[in-house]
Design a protein around this motif. Structure first.
Motif, short mmCIF file in Angstrom:
data_model
loop_
_atom_site.label_atom_id
_atom_site.label_comp_id
_atom_site.label_asym_id
_atom_site.label_seq_id
_atom_site.Cartn_x
_atom_site.Cartn_y
_atom_site.Cartn_z
N ARG A 135 2.56 11.26 18.09
CA ARG A 135 3.28 11.91 16.97
C ARG A 135 2.49 11.82 15.66
NH1 ARG A 135 8.94 9.79 14.57
NH2 ARG A 135 8.69 10.63 12.45
N PHE A 136 1.89 10.71 15.40
CA PHE A 136 1.15 10.56 14.14
C PHE A 136 -0.35 10.63 14.41
CE2 PHE A 136 5.12 8.23 13.55
CZ PHE A 136 5.61 8.86 12.42
N ASP A 137 -1.04 11.25 13.48
CA ASP A 137 -2.48 11.37 13.61
C ASP A 137 -3.11 10.12 12.96
OD1 ASP A 137 -4.94 12.38 14.12
OD2 ASP A 137 -5.02 13.60 12.28
N LEU A 138 -3.53 9.20 13.79
CA LEU A 138 -4.06 7.93 13.27
C LEU A 138 -5.55 7.80 13.58
CD1 LEU A 138 -1.06 5.73 14.41
CD2 LEU A 138 -1.66 6.27 12.04
N PRO A 139 -6.29 7.17 12.67
CA PRO A 139 -7.75 7.11 12.85
C PRO A 139 -8.18 6.16 13.97
CG PRO A 139 -7.10 5.76 10.97
CD PRO A 139 -5.84 6.45 11.45
N ARG A 140 -9.36 6.43 14.53
CA ARG A 140 -10.03 5.52 15.47
C ARG A 140 -11.29 5.05 14.73
NH1 ARG A 140 -5.41 7.28 17.36
NH2 ARG A 140 -5.16 7.23 19.62
N PRO A 141 -11.17 4.05 13.86
CA PRO A 141 -12.27 3.73 12.94
C PRO A 141 -13.56 3.35 13.65
CG PRO A 141 -10.25 2.54 12.32
CD PRO A 141 -9.99 3.20 13.63
#
Ligand code: KG4
Ligand code: ZN
Length: 360
Positions: free
Chosen positions: A200-206
Motif C-alpha cells: 500500500r505504501f511506497d517505501l524506500p529500499r535504502p
C-alpha cells in the motif's frame, strides 16, 4: 581420558544480564546452564536502553545470575577452569560491571579470566550449535548490531559491510513506537504486519541501488514517520488497517534489503561452508524465510541457531572463551572494558550506532 574443561561465561554489554556454564568433554562443548535476566521491563517506559539504568541493574544482579548459572549446572566454582567475560564492545557501564565481577571472582578463586569480544561470541555461535566449519558468512542483525562477517577462524573475522546508521532491531523498535505498538518492537511489528498490505505504501529500499554491502535504515524509519503523519493530518488518526499496512510495508522493505544484500555477499564470497544468522531480528519469520531462500539458491546450508543462542547470552561468551582457553590464551587481571572493539581492525570504522550506541 582427560578431565572435561568447565568455563563460566558472563555477558553484560547491553540490557541482558547473562551467565552460563559450558563443559567441553569428549563429545565437544555442552551447555550446562544458560541464564539470562532481561532488563526490558526497566527500560520500557523510556523507549530505549538507558545506559545508567542498565549499568546499575547489571551491577546489582550479575552475581545473582552467576550463582544461578553455577547452581543449575551443578558445577561448583572450584571446578571452573576459566571465567570468560564480555570485555566489549557495548555500553561501558554494563561491560564494566561484568568485567569487575569476573576479575573479582577470578582473583578470589584463583581462576584465569579471559576477555571476550561480544561480536566474536555471536560470530562463533554456529560452531557451538551446528559445528559449522570455517569459513562461513555471518549476518548479525539485532538491536545493536548489523554486519556481514566472513568468519575464517576463531580470530579471523573480515567485516564485509553493515549499517551506516540504525541497526535493524532499532528500526523495528522505533517503527513500533511510531505506530503506537508495544516494546520490544520487533515482535509487535511482526504481529501487526500479519494482516497488512505490504504494497500500500511506497517505501524506500535504502542503498539497494549502490554496490557493496553497506546498509541504511534511518531513511526507512523517516518514511514511515512521514506516511503516518500524512494519514493523521488527513484523517485525524490511524485505523487498525493503516497500522497493519505500515507495519507490513516496513517489514517488507527491511526484508528486501537484508535479502538482497545477503545475495550480494554470497555472490562475492567464495569457498564458504554456509551462511549463519544471529541476533534478535533473525527471529522474524519474513526475514528468516527470505534469507533462507537466498542461501538455498546459492547452494549453501542456512544456519539459524535457536533464538536463546542468537540473542545476547552467556553461553556464546563461554564458548568463545573456551576456544581461547584451549589455545593457551590468558588475559590476567589488567585488561580494560572497551566501549568499542572492532572485530576486524582493518575495516573502516562504522559510523552508526544501534541501541548500544556507536560501536565497533
Ligand atoms: O539480539 P537481541 O536480543 O539484543 C541486541 O540488540 O543485542 O535483539 C533484540 C532486537 C530488538 O530490537 C527486537 O525488537 C528485535 O531484536 N526483534 C525482532 C523480533 N524479535 C526481536 N525484530 C523483528 N522481528 C522479530 N520477531
Ligand atoms: Zn549482541
Amino acid at each position: 581420558m582427560p578431565e572435561p574443561i568447565h568455563i563460566l561465561g558472563i555477558e553484560t554489554s547491553c540490557d541482558d544480564t547473562a551467565a552460563a556454564v559450558l563443559r567441553d568433554g569428549d563429545t565437544g562443548p555442552e551447555i550446562l546452564s544458560n541464564r539470562v535476566l532481561s532488563q526490558s521491563d526497566l527500560h520500557a517506559a523510556f523507549g530505549g536502553v538507558v545506559p545508567e539504568i542498565a549499568a546499575r541493574a547489571h551491577a546489582e544482579r550479575v552475581d545473582i545470575v552467576v550463582e544461578a548459572a553455577l547452581e543449575e549446572a551443578g558445577v561448583p566454582l572450584d571446578r571452573i577452569d576459566a571465567i570468560a567475560v564480555t570485555a566489549g564492545p557495548g555500553l561501558i557501564g554494563g561491560v564494566l560491571a561484568g568485567v569487575m565481577t569476573a576479575k573479582g571472582i577470578g582473583f578470589a578463586a584463583r581462576k584465569p579470566v579471559i576477555a571476550v569480544n561480544h561480536l566474536a561470541g555471536h560470530a562463533l555461535t554456529p560452531r557451538l550449535t551446528h559445528g559449522l566449519g570455517f569459513p562461513y558468512l555471518m549476518l548479525l542483525v539485532s538491536g545493536g548490531h548489523c554486519q556481514f562477517l566472513r568468519v575464517g577462524g576463531p580470530d579471523d573475522f573480515t567485516r564485509l559491510g553493515g549499517t551506516i546508521d540504525d541497526a535493524p532491531g532499532e528500526a523495528f523498535d522505533k517503527t513500533a513506537r511510531l505506530l503506537g505498538l508495544g516494546q520490544p518492537g520487533g515482535p509487535a511489528v511482526e504481529a501487526c504486519a500479519a494482516s497488512g498490505d505490504p504494497a500500500r505504501f511506497d517505501l524506500p529500499r535504502p542503498l539497494l541501488d549502490r554496490p557493496g554491502l553497506e546498509m541504511s535504515f534511518s531513511g526507512l524509519k523517516t518514511a514511515i514517520l512521514r506516511q503516518r503523519d500524512r494519514i493523521v493530518a488527513d484523517r485525524g488518526g490511524l485505523t487498525e488497517t493503516d497500522r497493519a499496512d505500515l507495519a507490513a510495508g516496513f517489514q517488507a522493505a527491511m526484508t528486501d534489503v537484508l535479502a538482497a544484500k545477503s545475495a550480494r555477499a554470497l555472490e562475492t564470497e567464495r569457498g564458504l561452508t554456509g551462511f549463519a544468522v544471529a541476533g534478535g531480528v533473525a527471529a522474524n519469520r519474513s526475514i528468516r524465510t527470505a534469507l533462507e531462500a537466498v542461501v538455498t539458491d546459492a547452494g549453501l546450508p542456512f544456519v539459524a541457531p535457536p533464538l536463546a543462542l542468537c540473542t545476547d547470552n552467556g553461553a556464546m561468551i563461554a564458548h568463545a572463551g573456551l576456544i581461547a582457553h584451549k589455545a593457551g590464551h590468558r588475559d590476567g587481571l589488567a585488561f580494560p572494558a572497551r566501549p568499542r572493539w572492532p572485530l576486524d581492525t582493518d575495516a573502516a570504522p562504522i559510523l552508526g550506532g544501534g541501541k548500544k550506541g556507536a560501536k565497533a
